[in-house]
Design a protein around this motif. Structure first.
Motif, PDB file in Angstrom:
ATOM      1  N   THR A  50      -5.921  -1.182  -7.236  1.00 46.20           N
ATOM      2  CA  THR A  50      -7.070  -0.358  -6.879  1.00 46.20           C
ATOM      3  C   THR A  50      -6.627   0.725  -5.968  1.00 46.20           C
ATOM      4  OG1 THR A  50      -6.991  -1.908  -4.664  1.00 46.20           O
ATOM      5  CG2 THR A  50      -8.875  -2.323  -6.308  1.00 46.20           C
ATOM      6  N   GLY A  51      -6.743   1.978  -6.720  1.00 45.32           N
ATOM      7  CA  GLY A  51      -6.904   3.247  -5.772  1.00 45.32           C
ATOM      8  C   GLY A  51      -8.276   4.023  -4.757  1.00 45.32           C
ATOM      9  N   TRP A  52      -7.698   4.609  -4.707  1.00 46.36           N
ATOM     10  CA  TRP A  52      -8.622   5.928  -3.820  1.00 46.36           C
ATOM     11  C   TRP A  52      -8.383   6.783  -2.866  1.00 46.36           C
ATOM     12  CZ3 TRP A  52      -6.615   1.826  -0.917  1.00 46.36           C
ATOM     13  CH2 TRP A  52      -6.104   1.701   0.002  1.00 46.36           C
ATOM     14  N   VAL A  53      -9.044   7.628  -3.135  1.00 42.52           N
ATOM     15  CA  VAL A  53      -8.883   9.155  -2.253  1.00 42.52           C
ATOM     16  C   VAL A  53      -9.806   9.233  -1.083  1.00 42.52           C
ATOM     17  CG1 VAL A  53      -8.860  11.370  -2.338  1.00 42.52           C
ATOM     18  CG2 VAL A  53      -8.041  10.333  -4.495  1.00 42.52           C
TER      19      VAL A  53
ATOM     20  N   ILE B  94       1.099  -0.604   0.270  1.00 41.37           N
ATOM     21  CA  ILE B  94       0.003   0.196   0.256  1.00 41.37           C
ATOM     22  C   ILE B  94       0.655   1.544   0.498  1.00 41.37           C
ATOM     23  CG2 ILE B  94      -1.837   1.204   1.381  1.00 41.37           C
ATOM     24  CD1 ILE B  94      -3.039  -0.878   2.227  1.00 41.37           C
ATOM     25  N   CYS B  95       0.311   2.231  -0.835  1.00 48.39           N
ATOM     26  CA  CYS B  95       1.537   3.117  -0.837  1.00 48.39           C
ATOM     27  C   CYS B  95       0.560   4.488  -1.106  1.00 48.39           C
ATOM     28  CB  CYS B  95       2.233   2.909  -2.472  1.00 48.39           C
ATOM     29  SG  CYS B  95       3.214   1.836  -2.226  1.00 48.39           S
TER      30      CYS B  95
ATOM     31  N   GLU C 274     -13.173   6.167  -5.206  1.00 46.96           N
ATOM     32  CA  GLU C 274     -12.494   5.157  -5.584  1.00 46.96           C
ATOM     33  C   GLU C 274     -11.921   5.940  -7.126  1.00 46.96           C
ATOM     34  OE1 GLU C 274     -12.796   1.057  -8.082  1.00 46.96           O
ATOM     35  OE2 GLU C 274     -14.634   1.794  -7.135  1.00 46.96           O
ATOM     36  N   MET C 275     -10.710   5.357  -7.406  1.00 42.24           N
ATOM     37  CA  MET C 275      -9.911   6.034  -8.702  1.00 42.24           C
ATOM     38  C   MET C 275     -10.026   4.840  -9.220  1.00 42.24           C
ATOM     39  SD  MET C 275      -6.445   7.634  -7.604  1.00 42.24           S
ATOM     40  CE  MET C 275      -5.690   6.219  -6.426  1.00 42.24           C
TER      41      MET C 275
ATOM     42  N   ILE D 150      -3.011   4.128  -2.982  1.00 33.10           N
ATOM     43  CA  ILE D 150      -2.935   2.456  -3.901  1.00 33.10           C
ATOM     44  C   ILE D 150      -2.962   1.551  -3.264  1.00 33.10           C
ATOM     45  CG2 ILE D 150      -2.167   1.381  -6.473  1.00 33.10           C
ATOM     46  CD1 ILE D 150      -1.233   4.740  -7.488  1.00 33.10           C
ATOM     47  N   ARG D 151      -3.336   0.077  -3.492  1.00 26.39           N
ATOM     48  CA  ARG D 151      -3.134  -1.030  -2.977  1.00 26.39           C
ATOM     49  C   ARG D 151      -2.541  -1.757  -3.868  1.00 26.39           C
ATOM     50  NH1 ARG D 151      -5.827  -4.394   1.606  1.00 26.39           N
ATOM     51  NH2 ARG D 151      -5.482  -5.657   1.350  1.00 26.39           N
TER      52      ARG D 151
END
Length: 305
Positions: free
Chosen positions: A114-117, A69-70, A130-131, A98-99
């Motif tokens: 998977t990415g999210w804000v 996870i970054c 979700e991105m 981003i995971r």
């Protein structure tokens, strides 16, 4: 490293308005997910992804052999736009994550992203978005290939013409060709390494997004024009529209079967045990990691201190 530098600039625009044509998926895996394969073990692939995050200048939130996870950086404009989208004037500055989930797949490792804000509201509630845009998908898929991943078998490229060249930014007008694929449309049109492409299918080229715009426009006709500079002289060629072939499965018979890790391996972080435990607890509370993952990380952390 040049590819990662260019990608860092691309990720800096994840939440700004992106061009309509560039915001189309380039590589489309059969699953429809943002994923790639690495022809190595799970732990080695995890290290590849983690190092890729570091090279991008991102913050490592957590890293095990099966999950990385970054936290990706956001500039002022991105933060403001994201806050308008999911927060308000009382919420904390948004952060984007981003995971990467890793799992053995025969003789390779499958990595899905998977990415999210997210932002925290005044009374502690966490809001997430979700991105899922094609712009985000394209950049993560480019990151995968830059750090040694490959597109899954069956991946199609239906929205962009195949050009067959590698590029780097020039710091000014155009993109410089760094490599040409033999037999590709670019090769057959006479383009060479060192040429600086300034227009493609009438699209002015300055960035990778511009290039995707041009390749998207290039599908409209049987041929398209490419303008470029060679040794200071302005030139133009006509390039044939051709679609990139569907990705086929490589022969991996000489590689050993990938064994799943028996337990997570926590990356060493420059934090105290209490700080690390608090961060993992927040990830659990926010739903980023499961209770089982938290307990495994906690046990590993406590046993090493």
């Amino acid at each position: 490293m040049k590819k990662l530098i260019a990608l860092a600039a691309a990720f800096a625009a994840l939440f700004t308005a992106s061009p309509a044509l560039a915001d189309q998926p380039y590589a489309v895996p059969p699953s429809g997910l943002t994923e790639a394969y690495f022809d190595m073990g799970v732990t080695e692939a995890s290290d590849k992804v983690a190092n890729g995050c570091f090279n991008m200048g991102w913050t490592m939130v957590s890293s095990t052999s099966t999950t990385v996870i970054c936290e990706a950086k956001m500039n002022t404009m991105q933060s403001a736009l994201s806050q308008l989208l999911i927060g308000n004037s009382y919420s904390t500055p948004p952060k984007q994550y981003i995971r990467f989930n890793l799992a053995g797949a025969g003789r390779s490792t499958r990595v899905q992203a998977t990415g999210w804000v997210e932002t925290q509201m005044a009374f502690g509630q966490v809001r997430k978005q979700e991105m899922s845009s094609s712009h985000y998908h394209n950049n993560v898929m480019a990151l995968f290939t830059a750090i040694g991943g490959r597109f899954p078998p069956g991946t199609r490229f239906p929205n962009h013409t195949f050009f067959g060249a590698g590029f780097e930014e020039t710091g000014g007008k155009g993109l410089r060709i760094t490599e040409i694929t033999p037999g590709s449309p670019a090769h057959e049109a006479g383009l060479k390494e060192g040429d600086v492409v300034t227009r493609l299918a009438r699209e002015r080229i300055k960035t990778g997004d511009d290039l995707l715009d041009g390749l998207r426009k290039g599908v409209k006709k049987a041929t398209y024009d490419v303008e470029f500079y060679r040794s200071g002289s302005e030139m133009e060629v006509e390039v044939e529209r051709r679609y990139r072939p569907v990705v086929e499965a490589p022969d991996l018979s000489d590689l050993p079967e990938v064994n799943e890790p028996t337990e997570p391996v926590i990356a060493q972080m420059p934090l105290s045990a209490a700080d690390e435990l608090a961060k993992f607890a927040k990830l659990r509370d926010d739903g980023v990691i499961s209770e089982e993952e938290f307990e495994a990380m906690k046990a590993k952390l406590l046993s090493s201190n």
